[in-house]
Scaffold this active site. Structure first.
Site, PDB file in Angstrom:
ATOM      1  N   GLY A 291      -4.511   5.662   1.401  1.00  0.00           N
ATOM      2  CA  GLY A 291      -4.659   4.506   0.535  1.00  0.00           C
ATOM      3  C   GLY A 291      -3.803   3.361   0.968  1.00  0.00           C
TER       4      GLY A 291
ATOM      5  N   GLY B 207       0.808  -1.214   0.000  1.00  0.00           N
ATOM      6  CA  GLY B 207       0.000   0.000   0.000  1.00  0.00           C
ATOM      7  C   GLY B 207       0.840   1.261   0.000  1.00  0.00           C
ATOM      8  N   SER B 208       0.367   2.274   0.709  1.00  0.00           N
ATOM      9  CA  SER B 208       0.960   3.610   0.635  1.00  0.00           C
ATOM     10  C   SER B 208       2.343   3.724   1.256  1.00  0.00           C
ATOM     11  CB  SER B 208       0.026   4.621   1.303  1.00  0.00           C
ATOM     12  OG  SER B 208      -1.188   4.714   0.591  1.00  0.00           O
ATOM     13  N   THR B 209       2.847   2.669   1.896  1.00  0.00           N
ATOM     14  CA  THR B 209       4.215   2.741   2.409  1.00  0.00           C
ATOM     15  C   THR B 209       5.232   2.858   1.281  1.00  0.00           C
ATOM     16  OG1 THR B 209       4.357   0.326   2.492  1.00  0.00           O
ATOM     17  CG2 THR B 209       3.667   1.468   4.515  1.00  0.00           C
ATOM     18  N   LEU B 210       4.812   2.600   0.024  1.00  0.00           N
ATOM     19  CA  LEU B 210       5.729   2.744  -1.106  1.00  0.00           C
ATOM     20  C   LEU B 210       5.693   4.142  -1.721  1.00  0.00           C
ATOM     21  CD1 LEU B 210       5.788  -0.571  -3.165  1.00  0.00           C
ATOM     22  CD2 LEU B 210       7.032   0.099  -1.104  1.00  0.00           C
TER      23      LEU B 210
END
Length: 596
Positions: A596, A303-306
């Site tokens: 997200g 998810g949004s950690t990228l």
């Protein structure tokens, strides 16, 4: 008058009867005399001339070769605290041939062992031609002595070693365990088995007719104990990580949880906790679900950690700066047949706000404005799509889409963490690379001494620029206020991803994440927290994962004696928190932004 004409009978063969019997006696005495003389001569010969023959025959019947069991090396934490220790135990065994020949009382033996007399008797009979079977392994010496004291023929004891894990469930997935023969089967016990395993020796002993050892005669081969291994993690940090993860999983009624902490300067694993766990000292009810180390084996979409990596790709391209603007109006963005949504219409935002608010629309715009291989190749450089090389058994490589799948929709979703799978260890390593100024260091489960060289995979200026941008995530305006640690600047990113299932994504199942570093002024520790399918108290990363991060990171920094880089008053002012004097009491939760 009649006359008796009978003549006295003579002994057959003629001659007088006395003479015949005397001859027989002389013959018998002569034969026995010859036999006695022969035996005397033979005994004298063996005793004087060939004495070695008798000695060899006696030794063959009374002298035995016994193994010398070697102790397995210890696993210790970075401070020398024992984490896996081999303790001596007694294993009972039987020589079925000897027991049956001596009429051993199998019923009495079975009662002492706590076994069924019928089953044990049948087992002994099945193995009646053998000289060795196990009766019961790894008994305490006291319990074994009680059985051996019965003096049942053919029953013996031998010393073995059993592994004991003082930290129990907290270190179970890291350390793994050994089998009955003290060989590594899982985890670091298996990874370092060659170093840990001892080399058995042997010796000659004299035993009596009952098999009891009378004397040690000579050493044939010396036993060599295994080498001790000093691991990278601190048992105190590990326990804190496990405790806080267990608390988070319980509070949110989650299916599972993972926490990984890395030392930024060395790549050492400081902690690796998994839930559900198991007791390695009693594995009677161990299930496969509890056995695997999810931090290195389980793959998930992050998810949004990228999104920080997408921002790094933008800055690296030279097309964007930290002040570049993105129009996210009206909060949606169509890519072919895919409609990408933000949780709110953020309007025109800059690069920092992209991370603060976690905008899917802005990151998709970045990915589609760059050459098609830019983002995937940066993912590869940061370690996604291949193993970290840590050496941990069963480590997964994750999955990066092949180049023929790098179409507009895939690139857009990849920019906010879908269409790519990673492990928690890979995700922590990627953030550690950013925290170290773009230098990737190898993952180590062994304690490291001195400076650890690394490989530069990201420009230092870009990596340094990302950190203050990620600090805004842990503020009132960001998505992870609950990740704040009093006294320290925290930089990180939340993530909330729908769980993949056959045919698509589950509508009501999520992976909740937070990955962060501290202190942000000079990062020392990176911690990644993954909560699998939280079902109570909110499923966003800022709600489920961030509090676990904050509590575990606070303990880690304290135990590592890392100096605070922000005063409590300044932290309270920036985050709009109550005065520090009230921090020992629960602070009312601020509703974080959706991400997200």
């Amino acid at each position: 008058m009649s006359v008796d004409r009978r003549v006295p009978a003579r002994a057959a063969g003629g001659g007088e009867p006395g003479l015949k019997y005397a001859g027989r006696h002389y013959l018998v005495f002569g034969v026995f005399g010859l036999l006695l003389a022969g035996l005397t001569l033979r005994a004298g010969y063996l005793t004087v001339v060939d004495s070695e023959f008798l000695r060899a025959q006696g030794d063959a019947r009374m002298m035995r070769t016994e193994p010398i069991v070697a102790m397995r090396g210890m696993l210790r934490d970075r401070n020398g605290v024992p984490l896996a220790v081999s303790t001596p135990v007694t294993t009972l065994w039987m020589n079925p041939r000897q027991a049956i020949a001596a009429g051993a009382d199998i019923g009495k033996l079975a009662k002492a062992l706590g076994q069924s007399p019928r089953d044990l008797s049948a087992r002994v009979q099945r193995n009646r031609s053998k000289g060795f079977i196990y009766l019961k392994r790894h008994l305490s010496p006291t319990d074994a002595e009680g059985v051996l004291a019965l003096d049942i023929p053919g029953v013996f004891g031998m010393t073995e070693y059993r592994r004991f894990y003082p930290e129990g469930e907290a270190t179970a997935h890291l350390l793994g365990f050994t089998d009955l023969d003290d060989h590594g089967k899982e985890g670091l016990e298996l990874a370092f088995d060659e170093e840990l395993v001892g080399r058995a020796g042997s010796k000659r002993v004299v035993k009596d007719l009952k098999g009891h050892r009378v004397q040690d005669v000579s050493l044939i081969k010396a036993a060599h104990p295994g080498h001790d291994v000093d691991l990278s993690f601190d048992s105190r940090v590990q326990y804190s990580a496990y405790r806080e993860l267990a608390r988070g999983v319980a509070e949110h009624q989650a299916v599972a949880g993972v926490l990984v902490s890395l030392d930024v300067d060395t790549g050492e694993v400081l902690a690796m906790a998994n839930l559900p766990s198991y007791n390695p000292n009693n594995r009677a009810r161990l299930t496969p679900n509890a056995l695997r180390n999810r931090a290195v084996t389980d793959m998930f979409e992050p998810g949004s950690t990228l999104k920080p990596i997408t921002v790094a790709a933008a800055l690296e391209s030279g097309k964007y700066t930290t002040r570049s603007l993105f129009d996210t109006t009206p909060g949606t963005y169509r890519v072919l047949n895919k409609l990408i949504r933000d949780h709110h219409n953020y309007g025109v935002i800059d690069m920092t706000t992209l991370l603060t608010k976690s905008s899917n629309v802005a990151t998709a715009q970045i990915a589609l404005s760059l050459p098609r291989d830019t983002l995937p190749m940066l993912h590869q450089r940061l370690g996604f799509g291949h193993s970290t090389g840590s050496g941990f058994p069963g480590e997964s490589a994750g999955r990066l889409q092949p180049s023929n799948r790098w179409n507009p929709v895939e690139l857009a979703t990849m920019s906010y963490g879908y269409g790519i799978t990673v492990t928690a260890l890979q995700l922590a390593q990627a953030y550690a690379t950013i925290a170290s100024g773009g230098v990737q260091r190898p993952i180590s489960f062994r304690r490291v001494e001195g400076e650890v060289p690394g490989k530069r995979v990201l420009d230092e200026k870009i990596a340094r620029a990302l950190i203050p941008m990620m600090e805004t995530v842990v503020t009132q305006e960001g998505t992870a206020l609950r990740a704040a640690v009093p006294g320290y600047r925290i930089a990180g990113k939340t993530g909330t991803a729908h769980k993949a299932q056959s045919g698509g994504y589950a509508a009501d199942q999520y992976m909740s994440l937070f990955v962060g570093m501290a202190p942000a002024s000079k990062p020392r520790v990176v911690t990644a927290v993954v909560i699998d399918n939280p079902r109570k108290g909110g499923y966003y990363g800022g709600l489920a994962a961030a509090p676990v991060f904050a509590r575990a990171m606070a303990d880690t920094l304290r135990l590592m004696n890392v100096e605070p880089d922000r005063s409590a008053e300044r932290l309270a002012e920036q985050h709009r928190l109550p005065h520090p004097s009230t921090w020992q009491r629960p602070v009312a939760a601020h509703a974080p932004g959706r991400e997200g």
